[in-house]
Write a protein that holds these residues in place. Structure first.
Motif, PDB file in Angstrom:
ATOM      1  N   PHE A 147      68.975  29.521 106.308  1.00 47.04           N
ATOM      2  CA  PHE A 147      69.900  28.651 106.918  1.00 47.04           C
ATOM      3  C   PHE A 147      71.616  28.707 106.170  1.00 47.04           C
ATOM      4  CE2 PHE A 147      65.131  27.036 105.756  1.00 47.04           C
ATOM      5  CZ  PHE A 147      65.019  26.885 107.033  1.00 47.04           C
ATOM      6  N   GLU A 200      69.169  16.468  95.800  1.00 47.24           N
ATOM      7  CA  GLU A 200      68.928  18.420  95.477  1.00 47.24           C
ATOM      8  C   GLU A 200      68.880  17.882  93.765  1.00 47.24           C
ATOM      9  OE1 GLU A 200      70.923  19.254  99.513  1.00 47.24           O
ATOM     10  OE2 GLU A 200      71.208  17.293  97.779  1.00 47.24           O
ATOM     11  N   ASN A 249      69.750  33.207 102.559  1.00 45.51           N
ATOM     12  CA  ASN A 249      68.836  31.865 102.672  1.00 45.51           C
ATOM     13  C   ASN A 249      69.676  31.813 104.131  1.00 45.51           C
ATOM     14  OD1 ASN A 249      68.132  29.748 103.537  1.00 45.51           O
ATOM     15  ND2 ASN A 249      68.000  28.196 101.501  1.00 45.51           N
ATOM     16  N   ILE A 277      61.881  22.644  98.482  1.00 38.68           N
ATOM     17  CA  ILE A 277      62.058  23.556  99.881  1.00 38.68           C
ATOM     18  C   ILE A 277      63.089  22.668 100.810  1.00 38.68           C
ATOM     19  CG2 ILE A 277      61.482  24.482 101.169  1.00 38.68           C
ATOM     20  CD1 ILE A 277      59.267  25.763  98.677  1.00 38.68           C
ATOM     21  N   ASP A 316      69.775  32.460  95.450  1.00 43.93           N
ATOM     22  CA  ASP A 316      68.807  31.619  96.754  1.00 43.93           C
ATOM     23  C   ASP A 316      69.905  31.544  98.702  1.00 43.93           C
ATOM     24  OD1 ASP A 316      66.446  31.028  98.504  1.00 43.93           O
ATOM     25  OD2 ASP A 316      67.321  29.425  98.881  1.00 43.93           O
ATOM     26  N   PRO A 317      71.054  30.618  97.530  1.00 42.64           N
ATOM     27  CA  PRO A 317      71.896  30.309  98.891  1.00 42.64           C
ATOM     28  C   PRO A 317      72.641  31.542  99.318  1.00 42.64           C
ATOM     29  CG  PRO A 317      72.317  29.054  96.564  1.00 42.64           C
ATOM     30  CD  PRO A 317      71.457  30.221  96.407  1.00 42.64           C
ATOM     31  N   GLN A 338      77.029  25.892  97.502  1.00 40.43           N
ATOM     32  CA  GLN A 338      76.035  26.840  98.843  1.00 40.43           C
ATOM     33  C   GLN A 338      76.945  28.305  98.698  1.00 40.43           C
ATOM     34  OE1 GLN A 338      73.536  26.782 100.601  1.00 40.43           O
ATOM     35  NE2 GLN A 338      72.941  25.003  99.676  1.00 40.43           N
ATOM     36  N   LEU A 344      74.280  26.227  93.729  1.00 37.27           N
ATOM     37  CA  LEU A 344      73.448  25.950  95.567  1.00 37.27           C
ATOM     38  C   LEU A 344      74.365  25.277  95.675  1.00 37.27           C
ATOM     39  CD1 LEU A 344      70.690  25.759  96.161  1.00 37.27           C
ATOM     40  CD2 LEU A 344      69.930  23.533  95.215  1.00 37.27           C
ATOM     41  N   TYR A 388      63.828  31.823  97.116  1.00 40.70           N
ATOM     42  CA  TYR A 388      63.920  30.666  95.773  1.00 40.70           C
ATOM     43  C   TYR A 388      61.750  29.902  95.970  1.00 40.70           C
ATOM     44  CZ  TYR A 388      62.391  25.986  93.971  1.00 40.70           C
ATOM     45  OH  TYR A 388      62.305  24.756  93.292  1.00 40.70           O
ATOM     46  N   MET A 408      65.830  25.272 100.858  1.00 39.23           N
ATOM     47  CA  MET A 408      65.614  26.667  99.892  1.00 39.23           C
ATOM     48  C   MET A 408      65.051  28.061 101.101  1.00 39.23           C
ATOM     49  SD  MET A 408      67.039  25.441  98.013  1.00 39.23           S
ATOM     50  CE  MET A 408      67.278  26.940  96.009  1.00 39.23           C
ATOM     51  N   GLY A 409      65.611  29.106 100.771  1.00 41.77           N
ATOM     52  CA  GLY A 409      65.499  29.821 101.661  1.00 41.77           C
ATOM     53  C   GLY A 409      64.267  31.079 101.174  1.00 41.77           C
ATOM     54  N   PRO A 410      64.101  32.101 101.417  1.00 43.40           N
ATOM     55  CA  PRO A 410      62.410  32.839 100.963  1.00 43.40           C
ATOM     56  C   PRO A 410      61.959  33.264  99.573  1.00 43.40           C
ATOM     57  CG  PRO A 410      63.967  34.069 102.573  1.00 43.40           C
ATOM     58  CD  PRO A 410      64.501  32.516 102.970  1.00 43.40           C
TER      59      PRO A 410
END
Length: 325
Positions: free
Chosen positions: A323, A191, A321, A254, A317-318, A61, A58, A263, A259-261
């Protein structure tokens, strides 16, 4: 003096050795190497590492340096091992009174107290300098703090004196999150502090069910674990309170990370599943003690599954993600 009289005299003068004789009689002794490994409590170390590596993903990233991950995990393992050996050294008197821990090497005499103490210091000092040399000194400082929290704050100050021992003492088990993050970034931020809170609030729902199972052990040792002082229904309600705080902390990550979908879905579904297990424990406890221990162990094992799945999502998730895509 007869053999029986001799044994009686030894039992009065050396109670730990007497227990060592009884617990090892008829069983195959461990090798010296395995006895030292047993002192480090490898299964606890595995659980701590579950929270270290994902946070590094995380923080980066994505994929951090594999060498950095490896050196951080080695240093973290040595630090956790040091804290656990110190714990075995300091608790060897109560370990002798508990069925769950009566075969630990310091109780059976496979390792001497002096050997354990030297081993603990070597692991602890080595882990701090290892982290400083291979990661950075912020991570090294946090490593030293983690050892002190577990050994001094939890084992010496809290464990034998308050029913809230595992709550505040659990802060030591949260430190790998900060260590993993700082190993990558050289600093800490919101975080890892949020994930610190996830592990902090997770600790009572993880450990108290185990204390329900081994209530008789803690009673015999005089350790004031909460399940030894209040009914299972009260313990269950507190587990639910901490469980909801844990879920709330996991969801707070989140918007902060963000965080993305993967997670998000994992935090919601895994949190809902684990809270169902907690409510089932309270329901079982209301019906009486029978079956409560079995349900408590389901919560205990469920807590390990929950934390593993959640932090796996933190690691994965990274890569998906939007984002950061």
């Amino acid at each position: 003096m007869t053999a029986d009289q001799n044994r009686a005299a030894l039992s009065e003068e050396k109670p730990l050795q007497r227990i060592a004789d009884e617990t090892t009689r008829g069983s195959k002794p461990r090798s010296r190497f395995m006895a030292f490994i047993a002192l480090t409590k490898p299964r606890i170390i595995e659980l701590l590492l579950v929270t270290t590596a994902p946070v590094m993903f995380l923080a980066a990233q994505g994929l951090p340096s594999l060498w950095l991950v490896l050196t951080t995990l080695i240093g973290g393992s040595a630090a956790a091992a040091s804290a656990n050996v110190f714990n075995c050294y300091l608790d060897r008197d109560i370990d002798a009174k508990m069925h769950r821990t009566e075969n630990r090497p310091l109780v059976t005499g496979e390792v001497s107290a002096r050997e354990a103490l030297v081993f603990a210091f070597a692991l602890g000092i080595g882990s701090i300098f290892w982290m400083g040399g291979f990661t950075n000194w912020v991570a090294a400082g946090l490593t030293a703090t983690a050892i002190l929290l577990y050994v001094v704050f939890y084992t010496i100050m809290l464990k034998r004196h308050t029913t809230q021992n595992i709550v505040w003492g659990g802060a030591a088990g949260c430190m790998p999150v900060l260590i993993g993050w700082s190993a990558v970034t050289g600093s800490v931020s919101w975080e890892p502090f949020i994930l610190f809170l996830v592990v902090f609030f997770w600790t009572p729902p993880h450990y108290w069910p185990l204390a329900i199972k081994y209530k008789a052990d803690y009673d015999a040792a005089g350790v004031p674990m909460l399940p030894s002082k209040v009914p299972p229904t009260s313990v269950g309600r507190q587990i639910i309170w901490y469980g909801w705080a844990m879920v709330a902390a996991s969801l707070a990550l989140i918007p902060v990370a963000p965080m993305g979908p993967i997670y998000i879905a994992t935090a919601v579904l895994a949190g809902a599943w684990f809270m169902y297990q907690c409510y089932a424990l309270v329901k079982r406890a209301k019906k009486g003690f029978s079956g409560t221990q079995l349900r408590a162990m389901k919560v205990f094992h469920g807590s390990i599954t929950y934390l593993s799945v959640l932090f796996l999502a933190v690691a994965v998730d990274p890569f998906f993600n939007p984002f950061f895509g």
